[in-house]
Design a protein around this motif. Structure first.
Motif, mmCIF file in Angstrom:
data_model
loop_
_atom_site.group_PDB
_atom_site.id
_atom_site.type_symbol
_atom_site.label_atom_id
_atom_site.label_comp_id
_atom_site.label_asym_id
_atom_site.label_seq_id
_atom_site.Cartn_x
_atom_site.Cartn_y
_atom_site.Cartn_z
ATOM 1 N N SER A 282 3.334 -3.915 7.674
ATOM 2 C CA SER A 282 2.316 -3.899 8.733
ATOM 3 C C SER A 282 2.771 -3.094 9.950
ATOM 4 C CB SER A 282 1.963 -5.327 9.151
ATOM 5 O OG SER A 282 3.113 -5.994 9.641
ATOM 6 N N ASP A 283 4.075 -2.778 10.072
ATOM 7 C CA ASP A 283 4.578 -1.952 11.168
ATOM 8 C C ASP A 283 4.348 -0.453 10.919
ATOM 9 O OD1 ASP A 283 5.429 -4.150 12.599
ATOM 10 O OD2 ASP A 283 7.468 -4.084 11.794
ATOM 11 N N ILE A 284 3.914 -0.108 9.712
ATOM 12 C CA ILE A 284 3.628 1.296 9.374
ATOM 13 C C ILE A 284 2.193 1.591 9.775
ATOM 14 C CG2 ILE A 284 3.414 2.952 7.492
ATOM 15 C CD1 ILE A 284 5.635 1.375 6.056
ATOM 16 N N PHE A 285 2.008 2.694 10.519
ATOM 17 C CA PHE A 285 0.678 3.047 11.025
ATOM 18 C C PHE A 285 -0.104 3.920 10.049
ATOM 19 C CE2 PHE A 285 2.805 2.875 15.405
ATOM 20 C CZ PHE A 285 2.564 1.528 15.531
ATOM 21 N N ALA A 286 0.569 4.851 9.359
ATOM 22 C CA ALA A 286 -0.158 5.795 8.511
ATOM 23 C C ALA A 286 0.763 6.391 7.457
ATOM 24 C CB ALA A 286 -0.738 6.930 9.350
ATOM 25 N N VAL A 287 0.159 6.796 6.350
ATOM 26 C CA VAL A 287 0.851 7.557 5.305
ATOM 27 C C VAL A 287 0.410 9.006 5.459
ATOM 28 C CG1 VAL A 287 1.155 7.871 2.822
ATOM 29 C CG2 VAL A 287 0.908 5.567 3.755
ATOM 30 N N LEU A 288 1.361 9.913 5.520
ATOM 31 C CA LEU A 288 1.023 11.329 5.700
ATOM 32 C C LEU A 288 0.766 12.001 4.373
ATOM 33 C CD1 LEU A 288 3.708 12.185 8.366
ATOM 34 C CD2 LEU A 288 1.316 11.648 8.740
ATOM 35 N N GLN B 184 0.814 -1.211 0.000
ATOM 36 C CA GLN B 184 0.000 0.000 0.000
ATOM 37 C C GLN B 184 0.848 1.262 0.000
ATOM 38 O OE1 GLN B 184 -2.525 -0.596 3.433
ATOM 39 N NE2 GLN B 184 -4.114 -1.486 2.163
ATOM 40 N N VAL B 185 2.131 1.141 0.347
ATOM 41 C CA VAL B 185 3.010 2.311 0.340
ATOM 42 C C VAL B 185 3.868 2.282 -0.911
ATOM 43 C CG1 VAL B 185 3.061 2.531 2.861
ATOM 44 C CG2 VAL B 185 4.795 1.158 1.717
ATOM 45 N N LYS B 186 4.395 3.442 -1.269
ATOM 46 C CA LYS B 186 5.277 3.515 -2.434
ATOM 47 C C LYS B 186 6.476 4.391 -2.080
ATOM 48 C CE LYS B 186 2.578 7.234 -4.596
ATOM 49 N NZ LYS B 186 1.876 7.573 -3.392
ATOM 50 N N VAL B 187 7.501 4.322 -2.888
ATOM 51 C CA VAL B 187 8.712 5.118 -2.668
ATOM 52 C C VAL B 187 8.343 6.593 -2.659
ATOM 53 C CG1 VAL B 187 10.953 5.747 -3.642
ATOM 54 C CG2 VAL B 187 10.213 3.362 -3.672
ATOM 55 N N GLY B 188 8.853 7.308 -1.664
ATOM 56 C CA GLY B 188 8.586 8.735 -1.539
ATOM 57 C C GLY B 188 7.504 9.071 -0.527
ATOM 58 N N ASP B 189 6.718 8.079 -0.087
ATOM 59 C CA ASP B 189 5.671 8.339 0.908
ATOM 60 C C ASP B 189 6.291 8.720 2.251
ATOM 61 O OD1 ASP B 189 3.579 7.778 -0.788
ATOM 62 O OD2 ASP B 189 3.151 5.792 0.044
ATOM 63 N N GLN B 190 5.680 9.698 2.928
ATOM 64 C CA GLN B 190 6.037 10.051 4.298
ATOM 65 C C GLN B 190 5.142 9.209 5.194
ATOM 66 O OE1 GLN B 190 8.492 12.269 5.291
ATOM 67 N NE2 GLN B 190 9.013 12.402 3.119
ATOM 68 N N VAL B 191 5.737 8.468 6.136
ATOM 69 C CA VAL B 191 4.968 7.531 6.949
ATOM 70 C C VAL B 191 5.241 7.703 8.435
ATOM 71 C CG1 VAL B 191 4.810 5.780 5.130
ATOM 72 C CG2 VAL B 191 6.741 5.742 6.703
ATOM 73 N N LEU B 192 4.291 7.213 9.249
ATOM 74 C CA LEU B 192 4.439 7.120 10.693
ATOM 75 C C LEU B 192 4.547 5.647 11.048
ATOM 76 C CD1 LEU B 192 1.715 9.621 11.942
ATOM 77 C CD2 LEU B 192 4.168 10.006 11.776
ATOM 78 N N TYR B 193 5.460 5.315 11.970
ATOM 79 C CA TYR B 193 5.652 3.925 12.370
ATOM 80 C C TYR B 193 5.900 3.869 13.870
ATOM 81 C CZ TYR B 193 10.441 5.593 11.684
ATOM 82 O OH TYR B 193 11.590 6.326 11.725
ATOM 83 N N GLY B 194 5.894 2.673 14.438
ATOM 84 C CA GLY B 194 6.101 2.477 15.870
ATOM 85 C C GLY B 194 7.477 2.916 16.315
ATOM 86 N N LYS B 195 7.569 3.347 17.574
ATOM 87 C CA LYS B 195 8.822 3.876 18.112
ATOM 88 C C LYS B 195 9.965 2.872 18.019
ATOM 89 C CE LYS B 195 8.823 6.798 21.443
ATOM 90 N NZ LYS B 195 8.768 7.524 22.706
ATOM 91 N N TYR B 196 9.681 1.616 18.263
ATOM 92 C CA TYR B 196 10.740 0.599 18.239
ATOM 93 C C TYR B 196 10.574 -0.376 17.080
ATOM 94 C CZ TYR B 196 11.522 2.632 22.765
ATOM 95 O OH TYR B 196 11.762 3.516 23.766
ATOM 96 N N ALA B 197 9.883 0.043 16.036
ATOM 97 C CA ALA B 197 9.634 -0.818 14.881
ATOM 98 C C ALA B 197 10.884 -0.934 14.009
ATOM 99 C CB ALA B 197 8.488 -0.264 14.050
ATOM 100 N N GLY B 198 11.018 -2.053 13.371
ATOM 101 C CA GLY B 198 12.064 -2.235 12.368
ATOM 102 C C GLY B 198 13.429 -2.548 12.927
ATOM 103 N N THR B 199 14.334 -2.776 12.006
ATOM 104 C CA THR B 199 15.729 -3.070 12.314
ATOM 105 C C THR B 199 16.584 -1.975 11.707
ATOM 106 O OG1 THR B 199 15.263 -5.439 12.234
ATOM 107 C CG2 THR B 199 17.571 -4.777 12.004
ATOM 108 N N GLU B 200 17.479 -1.413 12.521
ATOM 109 C CA GLU B 200 18.351 -0.341 12.038
ATOM 110 C C GLU B 200 19.470 -0.940 11.199
ATOM 111 O OE1 GLU B 200 19.651 1.714 15.538
ATOM 112 O OE2 GLU B 200 17.660 2.516 15.929
#
Length: 96
Positions: free
Chosen positions: A90-96, A60-76
Protein backbone atom coordinates in the motif's frame (compact mmCIF):
# COMPACT_ATOMS: atom_id res chain seq x y z
CA UNK A 1 18.38 -10.49 -9.26
CA UNK A 2 17.43 -13.21 -6.82
CA UNK A 3 17.12 -12.88 -3.05
CA UNK A 4 17.28 -15.63 -0.50
CA UNK A 5 14.64 -13.72 1.48
CA UNK A 6 10.86 -13.82 0.95
CA UNK A 7 8.74 -11.04 2.48
CA UNK A 8 5.63 -11.98 4.45
CA UNK A 9 1.99 -11.03 3.75
CA UNK A 10 1.59 -7.88 1.65
CA UNK A 11 5.18 -6.68 1.94
CA UNK A 12 7.58 -6.15 -0.98
CA UNK A 13 11.33 -5.70 -1.23
CA UNK A 14 12.50 -2.92 -3.55
CA UNK A 15 15.94 -2.09 -4.93
CA UNK A 16 15.92 1.73 -4.98
CA UNK A 17 17.17 3.51 -8.08
CA UNK A 18 20.46 5.41 -7.75
CA UNK A 19 20.21 9.04 -6.63
CA UNK A 20 20.60 11.65 -9.36
CA UNK A 21 24.25 12.63 -9.87
CA UNK A 22 23.54 15.88 -11.72
CA UNK A 23 20.66 18.13 -12.71
CA UNK A 24 19.12 18.28 -16.17
CA UNK A 25 21.18 21.40 -16.87
CA UNK A 26 24.42 19.54 -16.03
CA UNK A 27 25.18 20.82 -12.52
CA UNK A 28 26.78 18.09 -10.39
CA UNK A 29 24.91 17.45 -7.13
CA UNK A 30 27.12 16.92 -4.04
CA UNK A 31 26.44 13.87 -1.83
CA UNK A 32 25.04 16.05 0.97
CA UNK A 33 22.35 17.54 -1.30
CA UNK A 34 21.17 14.36 -3.04
CA UNK A 35 17.53 13.46 -2.47
CA UNK A 36 16.37 9.96 -1.61
CA UNK A 37 15.07 8.19 -4.70
CA UNK A 38 11.34 7.58 -4.95
CA UNK A 39 11.65 4.99 -7.67
CA UNK A 40 12.87 1.42 -7.69
CA UNK A 41 12.51 -2.15 -8.90
CA UNK A 42 10.53 -4.83 -7.07
CA UNK A 43 12.85 -7.76 -6.30
CA UNK A 44 10.61 -9.88 -4.03
CA UNK A 45 6.87 -10.00 -3.25
CA UNK A 46 4.98 -11.58 -0.36
CA UNK A 47 2.03 -13.96 -0.82
CA UNK A 48 -0.61 -11.27 -0.24
CA UNK A 49 -2.87 -9.94 2.46
CA UNK A 50 -5.61 -11.95 4.16
CA UNK A 51 -8.91 -10.04 4.13
CA UNK A 52 -11.31 -9.99 7.10
CA UNK A 53 -13.41 -12.58 5.24
CA UNK A 54 -10.44 -14.96 5.23
CA UNK A 55 -9.76 -14.69 1.49
CA UNK A 56 -6.22 -14.05 0.25
CA UNK A 57 -5.87 -10.79 -1.69
CA UNK A 58 -3.15 -11.29 -4.32
CA UNK A 59 -0.48 -8.56 -4.66
CA UNK A 60 -0.84 -6.18 -7.61
CA UNK A 61 2.91 -5.83 -8.19
CA UNK A 62 5.28 -8.52 -9.38
CA UNK A 63 9.05 -9.03 -9.42
CA UNK A 64 10.68 -6.80 -12.01
CA UNK A 65 8.08 -3.99 -11.88
CA UNK A 66 9.42 -0.42 -11.80
CA UNK A 67 7.49 1.44 -9.09
CA UNK A 68 7.09 4.86 -7.48
CA UNK A 69 6.80 5.07 -3.69
CA UNK A 70 6.77 7.70 -0.92
CA UNK A 71 9.97 9.56 -0.10
CA UNK A 72 10.17 8.15 3.43
CA UNK A 73 8.31 4.88 2.82
CA UNK A 74 9.64 1.54 3.97
CA UNK A 75 12.49 0.35 6.10
CA UNK A 76 16.05 0.36 4.78
CA UNK A 77 17.81 -3.01 4.98
CA UNK A 78 21.14 -4.32 3.70
CA UNK A 79 21.40 -7.86 2.33
CA UNK A 80 24.77 -9.18 1.20
CA UNK A 81 26.12 -5.62 0.91
CA UNK A 82 23.23 -4.30 -1.22
CA UNK A 83 20.70 -1.75 0.07
CA UNK A 84 16.98 -2.50 -0.25
CA UNK A 85 13.70 -1.14 1.06
CA UNK A 86 11.03 -3.37 2.57
CA UNK A 87 7.53 -1.89 2.64
CA UNK A 88 3.84 -2.71 2.50
CA UNK A 89 2.35 -2.86 -0.96
CA UNK A 90 0.00 0.00 0.00
CA UNK A 91 3.06 2.32 0.26
CA UNK A 92 3.60 1.96 -3.51
CA UNK A 93 1.90 4.74 -5.48
CA UNK A 94 2.26 3.53 -9.09
CA UNK A 95 3.75 0.93 -11.41
CA UNK A 96 5.67 2.47 -14.30
Amino acid sequence: MSLSMKPLADRVIIAPAAAEEKTKSGIIIPDTAKEKPQRGEVVAVGAGKVADSGNLIQPQVKVGDQVLYGKYAGTEITIEGTDYLIMKESDIFAVL
